[in-house]
Enzyme design. Structure first.
Site, PDB file in Angstrom:
ATOM      1  CE  LYS A 152      -8.770 -62.970  49.210  1.00  0.00           C
ATOM      2  NZ  LYS A 152      -8.259 -62.689  47.773  1.00  0.00           N
TER       3      LYS A 152
ATOM      4  CG  ASP B 216      -6.451 -66.221  47.004  1.00  0.00           C
ATOM      5  OD1 ASP B 216      -5.857 -66.371  47.673  1.00  0.00           O
ATOM      6  OD2 ASP B 216      -6.987 -64.807  46.579  1.00  0.00           O
TER       7      ASP B 216
END
Length: 364
Positions: free
Chosen positions: A67, A107
């Site tokens: 991430k 995201d």
């Protein structure tokens, strides 16, 4: 962790903090989105990256977990400011990623525009056309259904849950939170399948349509968020209303299904109590870990089925994996081909979850 210097439109040098956490490449390249939001810290990126390992594994595609992100806020910034920031961000990030090493995606705060700026800078630095980012536009290596994937996949997962209960989604009254990519396409797919979408929300409040949104009204929300980049306060409807400063879980109506599609910890204990009192029997987590621990306990105690984010919102990363496969083979699959594969991934993910739960109960 790295610094990201960039220049605003007034010529002032600004500084933000960038992150990329690589957790596991045991079954494939590190894979996980980039989040551009003021709330981003190293601890947030770590917990999202850890969750990503399990989510990616549930798709059965060869992807590890990671991430990334930054505390830069793209809201209120011009296109040129966002472009300069993305170019500076990628100037450092490109040293750590690659099509078989680490493949970031979008995201919160990172959509097609940001992915385009990031990919353009990567190509400038590396001088190669490769599948190093997913969520790209179709014109330069993207996949059909990538924007829709997380929302569609969440609904497809819900279909599997309902099928197991000998039920269907037609006519179900649904509360959807959020108005970003996930919420937009979850709402669209729910309407296509005959469900009734009652709410959508953003950080300023929520819209309530007593008779349910139409596809045209959902597309109006898409225009406000994706083109105008405005607030749901700008939503126009003769049948609905905008309620400022509240979560959509406060709406005064009965419902069958809740889809939290905004952000982490958006359903707290008090919200869970309200949802149970409204008649909600199924919660499908479109966002990453949107339900806090106390709310989960209340749902379990009340007999509410919780479709956890690791499985329910894995549609986005599943289609990211399919985009990687298309890039590797230098091919483009049709909308129907990708949609069929997404349905398979959702079904397999649900079967994996139910098999694990059965094994746990057998083993005591």
């Amino acid at each position: 962790m790295f610094r990201v210097p960039w220049m605003d439109d007034e010529g002032t040098i600004r500084m933000n903090r960038g992150y990329r956490v690589q957790f596991s490449s045991a079954i494939g390249p590190y894979k996980g989105g980039l989040r551009f939001h003021p709330s981003v810290t190293l601890s947030v990126i770590k917990f999202l990256g850890f969750e990503q390992c399990f989510k990616n594994a549930l798709t059965t595609l060869p992807m590890g977990g990671g991430k990334g992100g930054t505390d830069f806020n793209p809201k209120g910034k011009s296109d040129n400011e966002v472009m300069r920031f993305c170019q500076s961000f990628m100037t450092e990030l490109h040293k750590h990623i690659g099509s078989t090493t680490d493949v970031p995606a979008g995201d919160i705060g990172v959509g097609g525009r940001e992915i385009g700026y990031l990919y353009g800078q990567y190509k400038r630095l590396e001088n190669e056309f490769t599948g190093v980012l997913t969520g790209k536009a179709m014109e330069w290596g993207g996949s059909n259904i990538r924007p829709e994937a997380t929302g569609y996949g969440c609904v497809y997962f819900g279909l599997e849950v309902l099928k197991d209960q000998s039920d269907s989604i037609e006519g179900k009254r649904c509360l959807v939170s959020g108005s970003g990519n996930v919420a937009q396409y979850a709402a669209e797919k729910l309407l296509q399948l005959g469900a009734v979408v009652l709410t959508m929300s953003d950080s300023n409040g929520y819209i309530y349509e007593p008779e349910g949104f139409t596809l045209e009204q959902v597309h109006q929300v898409m225009h406000i968020k994706n083109v105008v980049r405005g607030s749901l306060k700008d939503y126009k409807s003769s049948t609905g209303k905008f309620v400022a400063g509240q979560r959509c879980w406060n709406v005064d109506t009965k419902a069958d299904i809740a889809l939290p599609c905004a952000t982490q910890n958006e359903i707290e204990y008090e919200d869970a109590v309200k949802l149970v009192s409204k008649g909600v029997k199924l919660v499908l987590e479109g966002a990453n870990m949107p339900t806090d621990a106390e709310a989960i306990r209340h749902f379990n105690k009340s007999g509410v089925i919780l479709g956890a984010a690791k499985a329910a919102n894995a549609g986005g990363v599943a289609v990211s994996g399919l985009e990687m496969a298309q890039n590797a083979g230098m091919v483009t699959w049709s909308f129907e081909q990708v949609n069929d594969r997404l349905k398979v991934c959702s079904t397999v993910g649900y079967c994996s979850v139910t098999y694990s739960l059965s094994a746990q109960s057998i083993c005591g």
